[in-house]
Write a protein that holds these residues in place. Structure first.
Motif, short mmCIF file in Angstrom:
data_model
loop_
_atom_site.label_atom_id
_atom_site.label_comp_id
_atom_site.label_asym_id
_atom_site.label_seq_id
_atom_site.Cartn_x
_atom_site.Cartn_y
_atom_site.Cartn_z
N UNK A 1 -56.85 18.88 -57.47
CA UNK A 1 -56.87 18.68 -56.02
C UNK A 1 -57.67 17.45 -55.64
N UNK B 1 -43.75 8.39 -59.53
CA UNK B 1 -42.69 9.12 -58.86
C UNK B 1 -41.62 8.13 -58.43
N UNK C 1 -53.19 22.37 -60.95
CA UNK C 1 -53.11 21.14 -60.15
C UNK C 1 -54.50 20.58 -59.89
N UNK D 1 -49.86 20.02 -64.22
CA UNK D 1 -49.37 20.85 -63.11
C UNK D 1 -48.07 21.57 -63.43
N UNK D 2 -47.28 21.03 -64.37
CA UNK D 2 -46.03 21.71 -64.74
C UNK D 2 -46.34 22.90 -65.65
N UNK E 1 -38.22 7.27 -52.60
CA UNK E 1 -37.22 8.08 -51.91
C UNK E 1 -36.41 7.25 -50.91
N UNK F 1 -32.99 11.78 -55.75
CA UNK F 1 -33.45 10.76 -56.67
C UNK F 1 -32.81 11.06 -58.03
N UNK G 1 -48.31 7.18 -59.21
CA UNK G 1 -48.76 8.25 -58.30
C UNK G 1 -50.28 8.26 -58.19
N UNK H 1 -52.49 8.85 -55.49
CA UNK H 1 -53.21 9.43 -54.36
C UNK H 1 -54.61 9.90 -54.78
N UNK I 1 -38.09 5.32 -47.91
CA UNK I 1 -38.74 4.04 -48.17
C UNK I 1 -37.73 2.89 -48.06
N UNK J 1 -56.83 6.83 -55.40
CA UNK J 1 -57.31 6.18 -54.18
C UNK J 1 -58.43 6.97 -53.54
N UNK K 1 -34.60 13.68 -60.01
CA UNK K 1 -34.40 15.05 -59.54
C UNK K 1 -33.07 15.60 -60.04
#
Lengths: 488, 417
Positions: free
Chosen positions: B87, B119, B85, B35-36, B122, B138, B259, B261, B125, B264, B141
């Motif tokens: 999806x 990741x 990316x 994605x970068x 933050x 973070x 990461x 998502x 959390x 899952x 970052x």
């Protein structure tokens, strides 16, 4: 010279401006912050209350019922997320049952439809995650949820498209009566002249009254903290879950949001400084404890963020809407706490009509349609996404991974009639940075988009206006200054 | 719909190693999605040295380490689709990707390697009280701002958490002219590597406060200060132990979250201890033909092991894409006493070679012993001078012994246990 100056760009100020933009009049909105929707309008529960809480005959009851009636159609017209999910006010003991019965009766008197009392068995079928300690509940079928900031932005845009001017970063610090109306000092040598003023100043309504030499009004800043949980799992409750109200307010609620998150809060704490939106540990713990009464299995594992909002609680417990005694050609909507979001459209309608009457304004023969917000990328199916990319290649660049927000959408938010200019303004308009990583991934990308669009260096990109620069200097600057200081 | 043998999600060190291994095993139809704008993952912003000691026998910077794999991938003709990316990944291995240059694409894959990395945790959390001004980032970052964008996030900083990125940033900010006032860690031990405590804090006289946390954050537009408090053994702040720091920057280094998502949503089972997929020694997840490696599987301490692990996944993915095999049964790996998140969670009976098991310990263990047992039967016993939670432990178990067992347990004991 404007016909009307609205002080405050919260949900009420924007609703007033939008209704005023339907008249042949010049209108400006003066907002002290870097964006509209920066006070309680962005930090509240997002509930469209059915109208049973407010005492019969009160301004709260009248405006709540009318506002809630207007809300579904208004949201559809403006393309704002709204859901009629219903609310349950739960009693956890027999003494609370009588309060539920009182609310039921009061709601009927206020003209609220779709009210009934639900007994325990049915209640637990409706909401299986509700505490088994529940005794009964008042079900309010007409209660809904709305995205409060999206509503405010859409009303602001609609007002702007129809001619209202938005003056941001301008604080009204003085008012002088002139032969034509009022001259408002807005910082430095700058002033705004207008025939009539409408104060929609939220927690600062009392101070604004003083500027006009009007009778004083005591507004007590009442702070409440929230938890916002991720939408990775479906929200635990489909209804907005209230507890039986107390003299300090409606208590801690647990509710889904229009974006599928679960929202918990608010507490109620009277504070001195109306701008102090800090969350304290005590209040965070209190909110958690109180929410567990409704939702015993609550876990903070998916907590995204905490925030606090400050309600403008009027000492006499009712809205002040209309003319201010002691100041000519000044109208106000003051003491607008809950159900202020629900009431906002009705307040806008009523104050605009009153202003029109005082200034003998006529209605415009036609109104420009609202700017249609495009369907969010995250809600599109594959075919729609394919087409969107063909029309605008920047739909292919995903900027926010948690909420799946594309560069095309970031760009669009920077070009709205009341445009986003800061990182937080983009967040609230697009949801970039609103997800579980809290902008860990997209922050720098959003900064680049702002810098490019505004033609400013990255060091001048802010979180929420002047003084909140994300990274105020380039790396060499700090050492260079140190070296220069050494020489002197 | 395009059909390929192996698709790798991510071109950080894990994805690059997996892709290279798949290609070297003979995989011709291979795509890597990143994605970068460039390959290399988080290594691009890790301009400090200390990478590659195990793998290359020399100390490299992050970009140098990444460059070796990027060059190798180029030599092998591996295509990396950057600025793209993913999806979705379906459980029948159809992947949807999107990019500015090619729009939306759906790809049917023989096998998939998940290498999305992790990741940072933050502020939300942590539910840290206080205001929400600019100046709270973070650590990663802030590292991106300084090292890739040339931006200075602030001049007076406090670091919350003592993860490796936070420690590295304490030094980086200092070298760039900022004053780092404190590194504050809620646990009684650091979450980072010992060498980073020495080289990034001690060498610059930056105090490390263990069993402390931040209990208030002040400032409306920009951060103006934080309050630090000592915590008791249950990590609850102790009243009366507050210390205030005036600072314009608070960096968070409070843990990394794989990461997952996409994982899952593909229906892959996760392990609550690692936050990553449950995998076999082939690094295959509970969804057939979907493999996981690197920090998306479990958070590593050294990139060298990420590369090594990911090569296994790349080879196994290509093997899978060539034709499904019969299921031969599995040995379950259980995390026992003091052991957190042993990976792999299963050993395939029909795989070959010795089995490397990686895990972390729950507390500091001195004069430690790592035991692998099947019931009362001891399969392996390894002595280690000291084990700390910040460092990954890895042991190698004979393949023959491992695969003849029914269920094995990995445990660790201190000298006094």
């Amino acid at each position: 010279m404007y016909d009307i100056a609205v002080i405050g760009g919260g949900v009420v100020g924007c609703a007033v401006a939008r209704e005023l933009s339907r008249y042949n009049a010049s209108v400006c909105v003066i907002e002290r912050q870097s964006d509209v929707c920066m006070g309680a309008s962005k930090a509240n529960s997002g509930i469209v209350h059915a109208g049973f809480d407010a005492a019969r005959g009160s301004m709260k009851a009248r405006y709540n019922v009318r506002g809630a009636e207007m809300m579904p159609e208004l949201c559809a017209f403006l393309g704002v997320p709204y859901m009629n999910n219903g609310a349950l006010v739960v009693a956890f003991s027999q003494p609370e049952r009588s309060e539920i019965e009182r609310l039921f009766a009061q709601g009927k008197e206020n003209g609220v439809k779709g009210l009934r009392i639900v007994e325990r068995d049915e209640l637990l079928l409706l909401e299986p995650k509700l505490s088994p300690d529940a005794v009964c509940a008042l079900l309010a079928e007409t209660s809904g949820i709305v995205s409060p900031y999206e509503l405010t932005f859409a009303m602001a845009d609609d007002a702007a498209v129809n001619g209202a001017q938005f003056m941001l970063d301008k604080r009204v610090s003085g008012a002088k009566r002139t032969d034509k109306g009022w001259q408002l000092s807005v910082g430095g040598d700058e002033s705004v002249e207008c025939r009539l003023v409408i104060s929609c100043a939220g927690v600062h309504a009392g101070e604004i009254r003083e500027l006009f030499g009007a009778d004083s009004l005591k507004i007590i800043p009442r702070r409440g903290v929230y938890y916002l949980l991720d939408h990775e799992e479906a929200p635990a409750f489909s209804h907005t879950m209230f507890q039986t109200p107390t003299p300090m307010g409606k208590g801690v609620l647990v509710t889904p949001t229009t974006h599928g998150n679960l929202l918990i809060g608010p507490t109620a704490e009277d504070i001195e400084n109306a701008d102090n939106t800090a969350c304290t540990n005590e209040e965070l713990q209190k909110a958690l404890l109180m929410a567990k009464k409704t939702y015993p299995a609550l876990s903070l594992r998916t907590n995204i963020t905490n925030y606090a909002g400050v309600r403008a609680h009027p000492e006499d417990d009712d809205f002040h809407i209309g003319e201010i005694s002691g100041a000519e050609f000044v109208l106000e909507a003051s003491g607008i706490e809950s159900p202020g979001l629900s009431a906002a459209p009705a307040i806008g309608e009523s104050l605009a009509a009153l202003a029109a009457e005082k200034l003998s304004l006529t209605k415009k023969s036609s109104v420009l349609p609202p700017v249609q917000q495009k369907k969010p990328f995250r809600e599109m199916n594959d075919d729609e996404r394919r087409e969107a990319c063909k029309a605008d290649a920047e739909y292919g660049a995903v900027v926010c991974r948690c909420e799946t927000i594309t560069l095309a959408e970031i760009r669009a938010s920077l070009r709205r009639p009341v445009p986003a200019r800061t990182v937080d303004a983009i967040k609230r308009r697009t949801r970039a940075g609103m997800g579980r990583c809290q902008s860990g991934f997209c922050l720098t990308r959003v900064m680049e988009a702002i810098a490019e669009e505004e033609g400013i260096p990255l060091t001048r990109v802010t979180k929420q206006g002047a003084g909140s620069e994300i990274a105020p200097e380039y790396i060499g600057d700090v050492l260079r200054k140190e070296a220069d200081d050494g020489k002197n | 719909m395009e059909r390929i043998d192996v698709l790798v999600v991510g071109a950080g060190p894990a994805g690059l190693a997996a892709a290279i291994a798949a290609r070297e095993a003979g995989c011709k139809s291979l795509r890597v999605i990143e994605r970068e704008e460039r390959a290399g993952g988080v290594l691009r912003q890790c301009i400090h040295n200390g990478f590659g000691l195990h793998r290359f026998g020399e100390e490299l910077t992050g970009p140098e380490y990444a460059a070796r794999d990027i060059r190798k991938a180029a030599e092998l003709g591996i295509e990396i689709d950057v600025s793209t990316t993913v999806l979705s990944v379906s459980n029948d291995r159809v992947v949807t990707v999107i990019s500015k240059s090619r729009g939306l694409e759906t790809i049917a894959c023989g096998a998939i390697v998940l290498a999305m990395g992790c990741r940072e945790r933050p502020r939300g959390a942590l539910s840290t009280p206080g205001t929400r001004p600019a100046g709270i980032y973070t650590a990663g970052n802030a590292q991106k701002m300084i090292n890739l964008m040339g931006l200075m996030p602030g001049k007076h900083a406090v670091i919350l958490g003592s993860g490796d990125i936070g420690l590295i940033m304490a030094r980086r900010l200092t070298l760039q002219g900022a004053k780092v006032l404190a590194c504050v860690e809620i646990m009684p031990y650091s979450g980072g590597l010992n060498r980073n405590i020495v080289q990034c804090l001690q060498d610059f006289d930056i105090p490390l406060y263990l069993s402390h946390t931040i209990t208030d954050i002040r400032g409306s537009e920009r951060l103006t200060g934080v309050t630090m408090s000592r915590v008791d053994e249950n990590r609850v702040p102790i009243k009366g132990t507050e210390t205030e720091f005036e600072c314009d920057t608070l960096l968070l280094s409070c843990g990394l979250i794989p990461e997952n998502e996409l994982t899952q949503r593909a229906g892959v089972e996760l392990d609550s201890a690692t936050g990553g997929a449950r995998v076999t020694d082939r690094l295959e997840t509970s969804v057939s033909g979907v493999f996981a490696c690197g920090n998306v599987l479990h958070v590593h301490d050294l990139v060298d092991y990420v590369s090594e692990e990911s090569a296994v996944a790349g080879r196994a993915a290509y093997e899978y894409a060539q034709g499904a095999r019969d299921f031969a049964g599995r040995v379950k790996v259980v995390s026992g006493n003091n052991v957190r998140g042993a990976v792999p969670q299963f050993i395939d009976k029909d795989s070959t070679g010795d089995v490397r098991i990686m895990f972390r310990v729950g507390k500091i263990l001195k004069r430690a012993r790592v035991l692998v047992t099947e019931g009362n039967n001891e399969l392996l016993s390894v002595r280690k001078p000291v084990l700390v939670p910040g460092e990954m432990v890895n042991i190698t178990l004979s393949g023959e012994k491992a695969r003849s067992a029914g269920e094995i347990t990995v445990s660790a004991f201190g000298g006094d246990e």
